[in-house]
Motif scaffolding. Sequence first.
Motif, PDB file in Angstrom:
ATOM      1  N   TYR A  71       0.832  -1.209   0.000  1.00 25.05           N
ATOM      2  CA  TYR A  71       0.000   0.000   0.000  1.00 25.05           C
ATOM      3  C   TYR A  71       0.867   1.261   0.000  1.00 25.05           C
ATOM      4  O   TYR A  71       0.596   2.207  -0.748  1.00 25.05           O
ATOM      5  N   GLN A  72       1.922   1.283   0.807  1.00 26.05           N
ATOM      6  CA  GLN A  72       2.781   2.465   0.874  1.00 26.05           C
ATOM      7  C   GLN A  72       3.479   2.715  -0.456  1.00 26.05           C
ATOM      8  O   GLN A  72       3.672   3.864  -0.866  1.00 26.05           O
ATOM      9  N   SER A  73       3.861   1.663  -1.146  1.00 21.69           N
ATOM     10  CA  SER A  73       4.572   1.827  -2.416  1.00 21.69           C
ATOM     11  C   SER A  73       3.637   2.200  -3.556  1.00 21.69           C
ATOM     12  O   SER A  73       4.001   2.982  -4.439  1.00 21.69           O
ATOM     13  N   VAL A  74       2.430   1.655  -3.550  1.00 24.01           N
ATOM     14  CA  VAL A  74       1.542   1.781  -4.703  1.00 24.01           C
ATOM     15  C   VAL A  74       0.516   2.897  -4.529  1.00 24.01           C
ATOM     16  O   VAL A  74       0.331   3.735  -5.436  1.00 24.01           O
ATOM     17  N   ALA A  75      -0.172   2.935  -3.400  1.00 20.41           N
ATOM     18  CA  ALA A  75      -1.397   3.724  -3.283  1.00 20.41           C
ATOM     19  C   ALA A  75      -1.291   4.963  -2.406  1.00 20.41           C
ATOM     20  O   ALA A  75      -2.157   5.846  -2.510  1.00 20.41           O
ATOM     21  N   HIS A  76      -0.304   5.050  -1.553  1.00 19.19           N
ATOM     22  CA  HIS A  76      -0.268   6.146  -0.573  1.00 19.19           C
ATOM     23  C   HIS A  76      -0.282   7.518  -1.255  1.00 19.19           C
ATOM     24  O   HIS A  76      -1.108   8.388  -0.922  1.00 19.19           O
ATOM     25  N   SER A  77       0.602   7.744  -2.214  1.00 17.97           N
ATOM     26  CA  SER A  77       0.678   9.057  -2.872  1.00 17.97           C
ATOM     27  C   SER A  77      -0.570   9.346  -3.700  1.00 17.97           C
ATOM     28  O   SER A  77      -1.011  10.498  -3.804  1.00 17.97           O
ATOM     29  N   VAL A  78      -1.174   8.313  -4.285  1.00 15.81           N
ATOM     30  CA  VAL A  78      -2.380   8.518  -5.097  1.00 15.81           C
ATOM     31  C   VAL A  78      -3.552   8.935  -4.216  1.00 15.81           C
ATOM     32  O   VAL A  78      -4.341   9.816  -4.581  1.00 15.81           O
ATOM     33  N   VAL A  79      -3.680   8.342  -3.044  1.00 19.41           N
ATOM     34  CA  VAL A  79      -4.767   8.694  -2.128  1.00 19.41           C
ATOM     35  C   VAL A  79      -4.608  10.129  -1.635  1.00 19.41           C
ATOM     36  O   VAL A  79      -5.582  10.911  -1.592  1.00 19.41           O
ATOM     37  N   LEU A  80      -3.393  10.521  -1.274  1.00 23.08           N
ATOM     38  CA  LEU A  80      -3.165  11.902  -0.832  1.00 23.08           C
ATOM     39  C   LEU A  80      -3.440  12.889  -1.968  1.00 23.08           C
ATOM     40  O   LEU A  80      -3.957  13.987  -1.731  1.00 23.08           O
ATOM     41  N   GLY A  81      -3.100  12.509  -3.196  1.00 17.46           N
ATOM     42  CA  GLY A  81      -3.400  13.375  -4.336  1.00 17.46           C
ATOM     43  C   GLY A  81      -4.897  13.555  -4.543  1.00 17.46           C
ATOM     44  O   GLY A  81      -5.353  14.634  -4.918  1.00 17.46           O
ATOM     45  N   ALA A  82      -5.676  12.501  -4.279  1.00 16.70           N
ATOM     46  CA  ALA A  82      -7.133  12.607  -4.408  1.00 16.70           C
ATOM     47  C   ALA A  82      -7.700  13.602  -3.410  1.00 16.70           C
ATOM     48  O   ALA A  82      -8.659  14.321  -3.707  1.00 16.70           O
ATOM     49  N   LEU A  83      -7.126  13.680  -2.230  1.00 16.34           N
ATOM     50  CA  LEU A  83      -7.585  14.649  -1.229  1.00 16.34           C
ATOM     51  C   LEU A  83      -7.233  16.081  -1.628  1.00 16.34           C
ATOM     52  O   LEU A  83      -7.860  17.030  -1.150  1.00 16.34           O
ATOM     53  N   GLU A  84      -6.242  16.239  -2.506  1.00 20.80           N
ATOM     54  CA  GLU A  84      -5.872  17.569  -2.980  1.00 20.80           C
ATOM     55  C   GLU A  84      -6.654  17.984  -4.223  1.00 20.80           C
ATOM     56  O   GLU A  84      -6.568  19.129  -4.647  1.00 20.80           O
ATOM     57  N   GLY A  85      -7.399  17.052  -4.830  1.00 22.00           N
ATOM     58  CA  GLY A  85      -8.187  17.379  -6.009  1.00 22.00           C
ATOM     59  C   GLY A  85      -7.759  16.686  -7.279  1.00 22.00           C
ATOM     60  O   GLY A  85      -8.303  16.975  -8.354  1.00 22.00           O
ATOM     61  N   TYR A  86      -6.799  15.742  -7.221  1.00 22.65           N
ATOM     62  CA  TYR A  86      -6.352  15.003  -8.390  1.00 22.65           C
ATOM     63  C   TYR A  86      -7.103  13.674  -8.490  1.00 22.65           C
ATOM     64  O   TYR A  86      -7.228  12.949  -7.498  1.00 22.65           O
ATOM     65  N   ASN A  87      -7.579  13.352  -9.677  1.00 24.21           N
ATOM     66  CA  ASN A  87      -8.169  12.036  -9.900  1.00 24.21           C
ATOM     67  C   ASN A  87      -7.090  10.966  -9.815  1.00 24.21           C
ATOM     68  O   ASN A  87      -5.932  11.199 -10.183  1.00 24.21           O
ATOM     69  N   GLY A  88      -7.481   9.788  -9.344  1.00 32.02           N
ATOM     70  CA  GLY A  88      -6.526   8.693  -9.206  1.00 32.02           C
ATOM     71  C   GLY A  88      -7.151   7.364  -9.573  1.00 32.02           C
ATOM     72  O   GLY A  88      -8.362   7.159  -9.375  1.00 32.02           O
ATOM     73  N   THR A  89      -6.338   6.478 -10.119  1.00 29.20           N
ATOM     74  CA  THR A  89      -6.791   5.134 -10.472  1.00 29.20           C
ATOM     75  C   THR A  89      -5.705   4.131 -10.121  1.00 29.20           C
ATOM     76  O   THR A  89      -4.535   4.332 -10.481  1.00 29.20           O
ATOM     77  N   ILE A  90      -6.097   3.074  -9.431  1.00 26.64           N
ATOM     78  CA  ILE A  90      -5.203   1.956  -9.127  1.00 26.64           C
ATOM     79  C   ILE A  90      -5.890   0.697  -9.620  1.00 26.64           C
ATOM     80  O   ILE A  90      -7.023   0.410  -9.204  1.00 26.64           O
ATOM     81  N   MET A  91      -5.242  -0.030 -10.499  1.00 21.79           N
ATOM     82  CA  MET A  91      -5.863  -1.237 -11.043  1.00 21.79           C
ATOM     83  C   MET A  91      -4.887  -2.405 -10.976  1.00 21.79           C
ATOM     84  O   MET A  91      -3.670  -2.227 -11.057  1.00 21.79           O
ATOM     85  N   CYS A  92      -5.461  -3.593 -10.826  1.00 24.02           N
ATOM     86  CA  CYS A  92      -4.689  -4.833 -10.802  1.00 24.02           C
ATOM     87  C   CYS A  92      -5.005  -5.628 -12.054  1.00 24.02           C
ATOM     88  O   CYS A  92      -6.180  -5.835 -12.391  1.00 24.02           O
ATOM     89  N   PHE A  93      -3.958  -6.093 -12.719  1.00 26.57           N
ATOM     90  CA  PHE A  93      -4.093  -6.835 -13.967  1.00 26.57           C
ATOM     91  C   PHE A  93      -3.253  -8.102 -13.882  1.00 26.57           C
ATOM     92  O   PHE A  93      -2.160  -8.096 -13.307  1.00 26.57           O
ATOM     93  N   GLY A  94      -3.753  -9.174 -14.472  1.00 25.91           N
ATOM     94  CA  GLY A  94      -2.985 -10.408 -14.495  1.00 25.91           C
ATOM     95  C   GLY A  94      -3.863 -11.610 -14.756  1.00 25.91           C
ATOM     96  O   GLY A  94      -5.091 -11.499 -14.914  1.00 25.91           O
ATOM     97  N   GLN A  95      -3.228 -12.782 -14.797  1.00 30.03           N
ATOM     98  CA  GLN A  95      -3.975 -14.000 -15.056  1.00 30.03           C
ATOM     99  C   GLN A  95      -4.805 -14.395 -13.837  1.00 30.03           C
ATOM    100  O   GLN A  95      -4.601 -13.893 -12.730  1.00 30.03           O
ATOM    101  N   THR A  96      -5.763 -15.242 -14.058  1.00 33.24           N
ATOM    102  CA  THR A  96      -6.615 -15.682 -12.965  1.00 33.24           C
ATOM    103  C   THR A  96      -5.808 -16.424 -11.913  1.00 33.24           C
ATOM    104  O   THR A  96      -4.891 -17.187 -12.225  1.00 33.24           O
ATOM    105  N   GLY A  97      -6.129 -16.141 -10.658  1.00 29.91           N
ATOM    106  CA  GLY A  97      -5.445 -16.782  -9.552  1.00 29.91           C
ATOM    107  C   GLY A  97      -4.111 -16.176  -9.199  1.00 29.91           C
ATOM    108  O   GLY A  97      -3.385 -16.726  -8.352  1.00 29.91           O
ATOM    109  N   ALA A  98      -3.728 -15.012  -9.791  1.00 31.17           N
ATOM    110  CA  ALA A  98      -2.421 -14.414  -9.519  1.00 31.17           C
ATOM    111  C   ALA A  98      -2.424 -13.496  -8.307  1.00 31.17           C
ATOM    112  O   ALA A  98      -1.377 -12.974  -7.930  1.00 31.17           O
ATOM    113  N   GLY A  99      -3.583 -13.269  -7.677  1.00 33.97           N
ATOM    114  CA  GLY A  99      -3.621 -12.468  -6.460  1.00 33.97           C
ATOM    115  C   GLY A  99      -4.119 -11.049  -6.633  1.00 33.97           C
ATOM    116  O   GLY A  99      -3.818 -10.179  -5.813  1.00 33.97           O
ATOM    117  N   LYS A 100      -4.915 -10.789  -7.668  1.00 33.78           N
ATOM    118  CA  LYS A 100      -5.426  -9.426  -7.906  1.00 33.78           C
ATOM    119  C   LYS A 100      -6.413  -9.012  -6.827  1.00 33.78           C
ATOM    120  O   LYS A 100      -6.304  -7.918  -6.248  1.00 33.78           O
TER     121      LYS A 100
END
Length: 520
Positions: A71-100
């Motif tokens: 979470y700290q590596s991937v989403a922390h800065s994006v969430v704080l940016g959303a509170l400042e007014g920036y749109n953010g998107t976090i998506m997981c991609f991969g084959q089935t069963g890979a842990g998305k």
Amino acid sequence: MTARSSEVKVYVRTRPTACFAQELIEYLPDEQTVNVRHRRDSRKGVMNNQMSSWSFRLDGVLHNMSQEDVYQSVAHSVVLGALEGYNGTIMCFGQTGAGKTYTMTGATESYKQRGIIPRALQEVFHEVEQRVDHTFSVLLSFLEIYNETLVDLLASIKTGRAVQSGALTVVEEPGGGVSVKGLSLHPVHNEEEALNLLFEGEMNRIIGEHALNKNSSRSHCIFTIHIESRSRTLSGASYVTSKLNLVDLAGSERLSKTGSEGQVQREAMYINRSLSFLEQAIIALADRRREHVPFRQSKLTHALKDSLGGNCNTVLVANIYGEAAQIEETLSTLRFAARMKCVRTEPSINEHVDPALQVRRLHKEIQLLKQELSIHDTLANRAGAAYESLSETQVAEVQSQVQRYLAGTLDEITIVSVRQIQEVFTQFKKAVHEQEQKVKEQLSQKYSLVEKTENIMSSPVKGEEPVGAVGEVEVGFGLGLAVPSQRHTRPQSPNKSKGRKSKESSRMLHEPQVQQRALL
């Protein structure tokens, strides 16, 4: 605010397994490079053109990393940016069963195994409590795309039914973004309410079972946090909004490995087709020579239009299976991640102005300025100052002051407003016009008197000699002298008479003006 161009950040995360293929997958010490080796297919002969190794450089490798570190590596800065007014998107991609789904939602068995969505909700409300100088409103929505049909996973809260489907459509917004018409928005005030909605939506998701995953997601899900922020300290009518999209994509799968049949097989076909369209859109976005991007080929790409190439901070987590049997799907996922890293977005603050509040603020400002001017005039001993149109009484007062100023009884005219200045000039103009009329009337009367006098002088009395003129006045006509027989004289002595005559002659020569006044 001017948009700043940035690349999509891409991370790769490996599902923990006891059979990790170390001889095929290598993570370099820089924690950004992944090397993949693939055995040659001996059935194609000794000489073939198959590649045997690939190298992918991404923004980070999340190998054997905890949920908190992810979470700290991937989403922390994006969430704080959303509170400042920036749109953010976090998506997981991969084959089935890979842990998305595990990366995005986490496991319900342990609090420490929470995923990105629960942790993002926790941080959002923690920041809302800390930022006391702003007021925040948070709303949630939960969208599912199942077999190319949009489904509202939170519709049961309002309608009482389990799922509402078929009534949702993706629409274009004027600013270039997209929204889902008919999707319900639910206001939340704390973390507990938000988590309850998340769990409610998760219960309504469609899952299936196959050989690679007992709880396989059979649909794409987009959990969106809508944030609106207004300043408590500033009185302006502007405010900022943002959307934080947390996307859990369904996994791509090969029917030969999953053994899917019937309904599950049909679902897999829809999933693979939508992911194929997603990859085509990413390829078009990465190629800057392309003008058209096929966002409308599927509901997934259309719903993610502003997240992929628009005004958004976008992060992709590529989930891979680290086993030798899944190396082909791993290569496919890493190729998609490498293409995604070439996509550029232009995130900027979504600032808006409330028209009704702006009008009220301007009216209030005008009233305050009028009060301030009135107070200033009072302090400066300018009684009667006004900034509206002058009344009849005020106009009469200005006229009286102008007349007294012209007459010399008033030294100066006190100016208290711009409108009074305009009225003063108007009164001066009227005074000049009246004076011109008076001068014209006086001149006409004098010209009439001159003509009458000339007529009298030009017709002498019968038996009398014409009278000679001895002087002229400024008005342009002369006065005659009486004849000697008609003059009034007083007897004088001879000597005195001679001296007085010479004396009078000298005085009349040296004082003509006195002579003229005497004659008048």
